[in-house]
Each structure stands twice: as C-alpha cells, then as structure tokens.
Write a protein that holds these residues in place. Structure first.
Motif, mmCIF file in Angstrom:
data_model
loop_
_atom_site.group_PDB
_atom_site.id
_atom_site.type_symbol
_atom_site.label_atom_id
_atom_site.label_comp_id
_atom_site.label_asym_id
_atom_site.label_seq_id
_atom_site.Cartn_x
_atom_site.Cartn_y
_atom_site.Cartn_z
ATOM 1 N N GLU A 12 0.874 -1.187 0.000
ATOM 2 C CA GLU A 12 0.000 0.000 0.000
ATOM 3 C C GLU A 12 0.899 1.221 0.000
ATOM 4 O O GLU A 12 1.843 1.323 0.780
ATOM 5 C CB GLU A 12 -0.910 -0.032 1.250
ATOM 6 N N HIS A 14 -0.026 4.535 0.345
ATOM 7 C CA HIS A 14 -0.333 5.653 1.266
ATOM 8 C C HIS A 14 0.212 5.306 2.653
ATOM 9 O O HIS A 14 -0.240 4.342 3.268
ATOM 10 C CB HIS A 14 -1.846 5.884 1.361
ATOM 11 N N THR A 17 -2.296 5.074 5.733
ATOM 12 C CA THR A 17 -3.216 3.973 5.464
ATOM 13 C C THR A 17 -2.497 2.650 5.692
ATOM 14 O O THR A 17 -3.016 1.741 6.342
ATOM 15 C CB THR A 17 -3.711 4.050 4.005
ATOM 16 N N VAL A 87 -10.723 1.439 -1.454
ATOM 17 C CA VAL A 87 -11.323 2.515 -0.657
ATOM 18 C C VAL A 87 -12.831 2.303 -0.570
ATOM 19 O O VAL A 87 -13.439 2.420 0.475
ATOM 20 C CB VAL A 87 -11.040 3.893 -1.284
ATOM 21 N N PHE A 88 -13.416 1.950 -1.705
ATOM 22 C CA PHE A 88 -14.880 1.912 -1.776
ATOM 23 C C PHE A 88 -15.445 0.529 -2.106
ATOM 24 O O PHE A 88 -16.647 0.352 -2.108
ATOM 25 C CB PHE A 88 -15.380 2.896 -2.828
ATOM 26 N N ASP A 90 -15.347 -0.553 -5.018
ATOM 27 C CA ASP A 90 -16.016 -0.262 -6.292
ATOM 28 C C ASP A 90 -15.834 -1.419 -7.263
ATOM 29 O O ASP A 90 -14.781 -2.019 -7.380
ATOM 30 C CB ASP A 90 -15.523 1.052 -6.879
ATOM 31 N N ARG A 93 -12.884 -1.935 -10.223
ATOM 32 C CA ARG A 93 -11.556 -2.258 -9.720
ATOM 33 C C ARG A 93 -11.527 -3.654 -9.108
ATOM 34 O O ARG A 93 -10.650 -4.449 -9.393
ATOM 35 C CB ARG A 93 -11.158 -1.258 -8.625
ATOM 36 N N LYS A 108 -10.340 -0.024 2.983
ATOM 37 C CA LYS A 108 -9.249 0.654 3.691
ATOM 38 C C LYS A 108 -9.723 1.229 5.029
ATOM 39 O O LYS A 108 -9.003 1.245 5.999
ATOM 40 C CB LYS A 108 -8.723 1.807 2.829
ATOM 41 N N LEU B 438 -12.108 6.643 -11.069
ATOM 42 C CA LEU B 438 -10.757 6.237 -10.685
ATOM 43 C C LEU B 438 -10.011 7.395 -10.038
ATOM 44 O O LEU B 438 -9.281 7.209 -9.058
ATOM 45 C CB LEU B 438 -9.997 5.715 -11.915
ATOM 46 N N LEU B 440 -11.376 9.870 -8.423
ATOM 47 C CA LEU B 440 -11.925 10.073 -7.082
ATOM 48 C C LEU B 440 -11.367 9.013 -6.130
ATOM 49 O O LEU B 440 -10.979 9.309 -5.014
ATOM 50 C CB LEU B 440 -13.454 9.968 -7.126
ATOM 51 N N HIS B 441 -11.345 7.787 -6.638
ATOM 52 C CA HIS B 441 -10.902 6.675 -5.807
ATOM 53 C C HIS B 441 -9.444 6.857 -5.386
ATOM 54 O O HIS B 441 -9.114 6.853 -4.199
ATOM 55 C CB HIS B 441 -11.063 5.377 -6.597
ATOM 56 N N ASP B 442 -8.590 7.040 -6.371
ATOM 57 C CA ASP B 442 -7.165 7.094 -6.073
ATOM 58 C C ASP B 442 -6.777 8.409 -5.417
ATOM 59 O O ASP B 442 -5.896 8.440 -4.561
ATOM 60 C CB ASP B 442 -6.351 6.927 -7.360
ATOM 61 N N GLY B 445 -10.360 9.790 -2.473
ATOM 62 C CA GLY B 445 -10.648 8.665 -1.575
ATOM 63 C C GLY B 445 -9.409 8.231 -0.806
ATOM 64 O O GLY B 445 -9.431 8.093 0.429
ATOM 65 N N GLY B 446 -8.317 8.004 -1.568
ATOM 66 C CA GLY B 446 -7.078 7.548 -0.926
ATOM 67 C C GLY B 446 -6.594 8.564 0.128
ATOM 68 O O GLY B 446 -6.172 8.181 1.224
ATOM 69 N N LEU B 476 -18.584 10.429 -1.014
ATOM 70 C CA LEU B 476 -17.840 10.056 -2.212
ATOM 71 C C LEU B 476 -18.232 8.630 -2.644
ATOM 72 O O LEU B 476 -18.415 8.351 -3.836
ATOM 73 C CB LEU B 476 -16.340 10.124 -1.905
#
Lengths: 217, 619
Positions: A12, A14, A17, A87-88, A90, A93, A108, B438, B440-442, B445-446, B476
């Motif tokens: 990861e 970040h 995170t 993160v989501f 989604d 992904r 996350k 993507l 927003l996510h990366d 969001g990240g 989000l």
C-alpha cells in the motif's frame, strides 16, 4: 502461538493507510505482518522472500498495477490468497482484481476488526462478496447462456445459486439469506464458493481472460 | 415432332397457300391496252436459230414464223446467249407531228430497238452481254420524222443462256400517252428496287445495332446477317449492271436468298428460346454442299438447281412460321401478331417472285420481290422499338427498385448512424465516468482514508474533523455507487448498508433489511440514484443520531422505498428550528423532487417512516 499465525504481506503506497492496516492486522493474534511494501517492485520481492499466506494489495501503485502482484500470488508455488485493498469496494476495480484471482477485498477504512475478520474468513475458504460484485456476477450469469461460445468458460448457475446471488446483490447478509431460504449459513457459503468456481473467478484465469475478451465481462 | 406441331405446320402451309393464291389472283393481270396507243402482240420471228447469227435488223421477216407476245427464246443447250428478233408491222394512229414512243413494259434482258430501220434504243447488241433489264420498263422516244403510216419495228432482245430472252407485248403511241404508264411501272419496279435496297441496308443497320446493344443469344446477329444477305438480292432487283458475270452473280444472289431464310430460322428459334434442334448441326455441311453444287452445276441446269434450292427455302420458311405459331401459342406474346403476319407476307411475296423467276412461261408480268424489303424493315423497326420499350420498362423497374433500395438503405444507414452515435456517446460517457471514478478513488478517496489513518495512528481524535472526513468519504462512496450504471437501485442501497453498518453497530442499531423487489418507479440515472441514496443516508443518519431507535428497516417494493425506524421520532413534536432533522428534511424533499418522486413522512408512536413513491399516485 507464533507458529500458528498466518503471515500477511501488505502492499500500500499511502503511508498512514499502510500503517493503519498493519496495526489492524497485527491486533489479531492469529495474524502477523511479514512485510510492508509501498511499490510493486518491493512487493514482488517481498512476496518471493516471505512466501506469505495472505497478500493485501492496493491496485494503484506508483510503479505499476497491483494486478501483477495478484497474478504472482496466484502462480506462486505455495498457497497465497490475494485480497484487494479498496477505498470503496467499487465494482470495476475489485472485479478486475477478482478476474485475476483475488479472493475478495478489504475496505481501507473499515472498522478495527473488520479487516482481520475478512482475512480469516478467506483463510477458512470463504469468499467475501459485496452487493456490487454479486450484481456483476448476476450480469455475467445472464450473459453467459447468450454467448454460446463461452458456455464452456462459465458453467450455468443453478436456480438456488442465482437466488443467493440476487439476495446478495440486494444487500442481504449471509445469515439473512440462510433465514430467507431456510438453509444453513454454511450452505450459503458453499453456494457462494460454487458461484466463484463456476464463474471461473480465481480458479481459471485463462478462461476468464477468454471470457473477458469475448465480451462477457 | 408432336401432333400439335404438325398441326401448326399444316396450318401455316394453308395460310401461306391461301395468301399466295390471293396475291396471285389479284396480281396476275396481263398487259392491258392503253387508250391512244397501239398494243403490239403479234409479229414475225426473224431468227429461228435463236442466236445472234440470223438476227439482222432491216431484213424483211414477213415470211418468218408468226410471233405471239409474250414470247421467249430459251435454248439452254446452246452455249451462246439467246437472241429473240421480232419484226412487227404497226400502223401509226393519231397525228404524227408530235413525239412518239415505243413502250416496252417488260423485257429480258437487253435489246436493240429499230423503227423503220433506224436504231432508236441500244441496251446491248446481240453477242454482247446485255444489261440486266428484266425488272424495269423501257420507254423509247421516237422522233415523228422517223414515223411512217406503216411502221416496221424490229426488237432484238438478248437474254442469258440460263434465263432466256423474253419479250412481252409492247406499245407504240404518242410519248405523252405512254410516259405516265411507263413512270407508274418504273416506280413500282426500278423505283421499288432502289427503295428496297435502301430498306435492306437500313434493316441491316437496325439489326446490327440491336445485336451490338443486346447481344443476348445472338438472335439479332442472325437477323443482321439475314438483312445483309438481303442487300445482295435487293441489288439484283435494282441494278442493271452486275458486279459478276451472270452465272456467278446468279450463284451469289440465289445462295444469298437461301442463307437468308436459314438466318431467319436461326433468329426465330433463338428469339423464342427454342432449343437447338438435332438437325441444326447439318447447317454448315449443308451450306458447303449447296455452294459446291451451285458453283459446279452446268449453266443449263442452274435454273433447275435454284428452283429446287428455293423449294427447300420455302420449306424452311414454313418451318419458321410453324415454330413461331407453335411456341407463341404455347406461351402467348404480342410479337406473334406482328412477326407472324410480317414474315408470312415476306414469304408470300418471295414465293410469288420465285415463280416469276423460275417458272416458264412466266406467270406474271411484274415481279414484286423488291417490295418485301419494306416488310423486313417493318420487322426491324418493330423489334428495335419493342426492345427499346422493353429496355425502358426494365430501366424504369430497375430505377424503382434502386430507388426503393436506396430509400431503405438510407433509412437503415440513418438508424445505424444514430445508433452508432448513441453508442459512441454512451461509451464516451462511460469512459469519462470511469475516469472520474478512478480519479476520485485514487485521489480524494485515498487521501481521505490516509488522513483518517493518520489521525488514528497519532491519537489525533478531533470528532468534528473525523466526522467531516468520514462524511466526505461516505458521500464520495455514494457518488461512486450512483455512477456504476447498473440499472438498479437495490444494489446501491445494499452498498449503502455495507457502508453504514459499522456506524449502526457502533450505536447498537441493526438493519431490518427488507429489500425484496426492484422499485420500478425510478428512472435509473446516476443523478436519480444519487438523490435516493442521499435521502436514504440522511434518513438513516437521522434515525441513528436522533431517534433512539433499535432497528432501522429498509423496505423496497415495486412502488415504494421506505426507510423506517422504531424510535421516538426525529422530526415531529419540536419547534421547527429545534428539529434535528429539519434541515435534512428540506434537502430530502428537494432531492426527491429532483428525482421526480414524492416524499412522505409518517411519524407515530411506533416510529418514523420516510416513504418515496411515484409523485402522481399520492400527489
């Protein structure tokens, strides 16, 4: 105790995170973190070095895609179950990762014990599945009979499996589904496992890649 | 050959026989007297030998054999050209001071004419090759000073060995009286021949043009050949000088007639799509055979050979007509009513001329074959016009078909294009949506997750910042869920459950999940889905924060989405400004309106329920 701990590699990029994930995995006595990488290259090196039981990987890494790590984990000569850090959760992904063989995903920002719970679930043979992923599988199953060519790639789901998928897509939990269909939670888990297998997710990358190329996915 | 075909052949034979009989009847007129002129029919034969040897003009032949016109000198066994020398004593009638004339309506071939010993016309002296003068009349001017009360007229006719020398009754009289009769006959015979030749040439051009434009089975090429051959015998009707010696010219034009008939046979069969007959492979050997015979046959038998050849031609012609009749009766066509009469007419005319040429003594005093070429031209014109009309009709049909096809294709193209544009736009939209998601996510969001992780790791526990970050993250997530484009509201609601369950568990609440049916009253656009998700999120948040409920129940049916709790109510019972959900409620209504939905709130002792439904049912 240490001998029974399952090793987890976390990749990861970040900082915070990553550290948060490490903390939450470590907090579970059954799990240990064998390595933390912030790039694809390091991640691949650590994967080979530590031979972890579980791989937690982000997809968007600075020097490449986490999908490569998932591929490496699937092709490893030891048992290594990859999970995606999302993160989501989604669908696009995560399903891409699942196509490559990921066993599921962790969020996350999920609660303290949630990540560890999901990891242990996967080790026990479970398949974490979100409503969106279930919906995606439903769409796949609906398309599969229409494209004759891909029939061999994706087996037809049973009526009960379709019921389970539909309920998952509508947000029901396994226990609720078990209640709803008057079956045991274990049976629900078996159905989900069977769905994963039939859709060739995680077990047959080639076939899924083929299905993907033929427009099924 | 079927009985039906034989009946056609018999019918055709009878038709031609009837037509020929009628034609012969009306045209078998002898040369009749002309008022004001003397018709000369009797004289003396001056040359009993029938050769040039004893044909000496000026000698008194009054002791010779009587000669009755029409007369012929035909001696096929004598190698020289036959000569017929007649001497006629004719009294002048009427005044002798005006121009006189001798009018010979029919003579074969060339002649010298003397009056009272003076040569007044020379169309070839005996012993020479005479002009070919069988078809045209001759009008000889006789100046009045040559005339006597009793005139001696010597006519020395020279013919060809295989054809004979012939002299028909002739006239002596004033030029003014005889000229109109001569002119009339000239127009029919020589004039008709010239016109016939022109028609033959025109027909050839017509058919050659048709053969080029519509090659088809080659039927028009055969007809062009027929017309081209007809030019040869049309020339025979027209010109007085032959391009070849009489013998070879006779071979040429007689063979031309026969091949002409065969070519018409080929044309008709191809035109009718009648299959090639078994005997047709004999065509070329047959032509070779008759050519050899025609060339080899001795002069004295030439006429007989041609007679039999043309009997064969007539037979073929009858078969042509029988084929036309037989096949057109089987599959009727308007062309039967044009081609059959015209071809029958040609056959009838030519049959009569065959008798004229080959029968002795000649049964008619005028040939009419030269008139058949206008009929041939009629056939050419009819076929050209009908092919032209057929082409125009086909062209018109083709144009209609093409127009229809173009219209259909245009329509199809338009639809395909519209669909392609739509698909392209949808794909572009989906790609753009994907890219935004993507990002927003990366990105956002990240970063949000990372910041929250940082706060947790450093025990930086500012509740306002933490709540703001978590709310942003959730919002989000809702935006992203709404953008998935899955054509469902139940799955985004299910994702909302996933995301909010930790919050509920933290407050000891549970979901009672009852999402059984897909609502059908929502148009599944990202904006509508997001609005419904935000309404649901607001309702759940309010219930968690303010209602002291234990359970939050989410129910969907085809017609409603209901979010209810079993708490004390978070909306009613307090002044509006104190209502915890007051601001949230207004925004919920606004969002419902944006999604085209009605929002109702039910609050009672059992709890509060937010109900979304189609606006037009409950107002």
């Amino acid at each position: 105790m240490a001998g029974r701990q399952h090793s987890v590699l976390i990749v990861e990029d970040h900082d915070h995170t990553a550290r948060g994930l490490v903390d939450r995995v470590r907090n579970n006595p059954l799990l240990k973190v064998c390595g933390l990488a912030t790039t694809l290259e390091t991640g691949l090196a650590l994967l080979r070095q530590h031979r972890p039981r579980i791989l937690l990987t982000d997809l968007g890494l600075p020097d490449g895609s986490g999908l490569d790590l998932i591929d490496a984990a699937i092709q490893a000569d030891w048992q290594c179950d990859p999970l995606v850090i999302s993160v989501f959760g989604d669908e696009k992904r995560v399903t891409a990762a699942i196509r490559h063989g990921a066993r599921g995903y962790v969020l996350k920002n999920s609660g303290d014990d949630d990540i560890a719970r999901r990891i242990l679930d996967v080790i026990d043979g479970g398949n974490p599945i979100s409503p969106k992923i279930a919906r995606h599988f439903l769409a796949l199953a609906a398309k599969a009979p229409a494209t004759g060519e891909t029939e061999s790639a994706v087996e037809t789901l049973t009526a009960r499996e379709l019921q389970v998928l539909t309920l998952l897509a509508r947000g029901f939990k396994r226990a609720e589904i078990a209640d709803n269909l008057s079956i045991s939670i274990g049976t629900v888990g078996n159905h989900i496992h069977s769905i994963y297998r039939k859709l060739n997710v995680g077990s047959n990358i080639e076939a899924v890649a083929k299905a993907s190329k033929t427009g099924m996915m | 050959m079927t009985g039906r075909y034989l009946r056609s052949l018999a019918a055709v034979t009878m038709i031609i026989a009837a037509m020929s009989a009628a034609l012969i009847m009306v045209s078998r007129r002898p040369i009749t007297p002309i008022e004001g002129a003397v018709l000369v029919t009797q004289g003396r034969l001056c040359n009993p030998s029938g050769t040039a040897r004893d044909a000496i003009p000026g000698t008194d032949c009054s002791s010779g054999r009587p000669l009755v016109l029409p007369a012929e000198m035909l001696q096929e066994d004598v190698p020289d050209n036959p000569v017929l020398h007649g001497q006629f004593r004719v009294a002048t009638i009427g005044p002798t001071d005006e121009m006189q004339a001798i009018y010979l309506p029919k003579i074969a071939q060339g002649a010298q004419v003397f009056i009272n010993g003076t040569l007044v016309e020379d169309m070839g002296a005996p012993g020479t090759s005479p002009l070919l003068h069988w078809g045209s009349p001759v009008l000889v001017r006789v100046p009045p000073d040559l005339m006597k009360k009793e005139n001696v007229i010597d006519v020395v006719v020279t013919g060809f060995r295989q054809d004979g020398a012939r002299l028909s009754p002739f006239f002596l009289g004033p030029f003014q009286v005889l000229q109109p009769r001569y002119d009339l006959r000239w127009w029919f015979t020589a004039g008709g021949g010239i016109a016939g030749l022109a028609f033959a040439v025109a027909s050839t051009l017509f058919f050659a043009g048709l053969a080029l434009v519509r090659p088809g089975n080659g039927e028009f090429a055969w007809m062009a050949l027929a017309a081209a051959l007809s030019i040869i015998f049309a020339s025979h009707y027209t010109f007085m000088k032959m391009p070849l010696p009489f013998r070879w010219w006779a071979v040429l034009w007689n063979l031309a007639v026969h091949v002409y008939v065969i070519a018409i046979y080929k044309f008709v069969n191809l035109y009718l799509n009648v299959g090639r007959q078994r005997y047709e492979h004999l065509l070329w050997p047959w032509l070779a055979l008759i050519t050899v015979i025609a060339v080899m046959v001795p002069v004295e038998y030439q006429r007989h050979f041609f007679f039999f050849l043309h009997v064969g031609s007539v037979g073929i012609a009858l078969i042509i007509l029988a084929n036309l009749l037989y096949h057109r009766l089987n599959s009727p066509g308007v062309d039967l009513y044009i081609l059959f009469p015209l071809l029958s007419l040609i056959l009838t005319i030519d049959l009569r001329d065959m008798l004229f040429h080959l029968w002795r003594p000649q049964p008619f005093n005028m040939q009419i074959g030269q008139l058949s070429f206008i009929v041939l031209l009629g056939i050419a014109t009819y076929l050209a016009v009908s092919e032209l009309l057929g082409s125009l009709t086909r062209l018109e049909n083709l144009t209609h078909t093409l127009e229809d096809r173009i219209a259909a294709s245009t329509q199809e193209l338009r639809e395909t294009h519209a669909e392609a544009v739509r698909a392209e736009r949808d794909a572009a939209l989906a790609a753009e949506r994907q890219r935004i998601m993507l990002d927003l996510h990366d990105g956002v969001g990240g970063d949000l997750v990372n910041t929250l992780a940082y706060m947790r790791a450093n025990a930086f526990d500012d509740p306002v910042i933490k709540s703001a970050l978590e709310t942003s993250l959730l919002d989000l997530a809702l935006v992203m869920d709404s953008l998935e484009g899955m054509d469902t509201i139940t799955t985004p609601l299910a994702m909302l459950r996933e995301r909010m369950e930790p919050l509920l568990h933290a407050s000891n609440l549970d979901f009672a999940w009852n999402v059984q049916e897909e609502p059908e009253f929502v148009e599944m656009t990202p904006a509508n889905i997001l609005n419904i998700l935000r309404i649901a999120q607001e309702a759940i948040t309010n219930a968690v924060k303010h209602s002291r409920a234990r359970t939050i129940k989410v129910t969907t049916t085809r017609d409603t989405i209901v979010i209810g709790d079993d708490g004390i109510g978070w909306d009613t019972g307090k002044p509006k400004e104190q209502q915890a959900g007051g601001r949230g409620l207004a925004s919920m209504r606004k969002r419902a309106a944006e999604a085209g939905l009605a929002l109702e709130i039910e609050a009672d002792a059992t709890g509060t329920r937010i109900i979304l439904h189609r606006g037009d049912i409950h107002g």
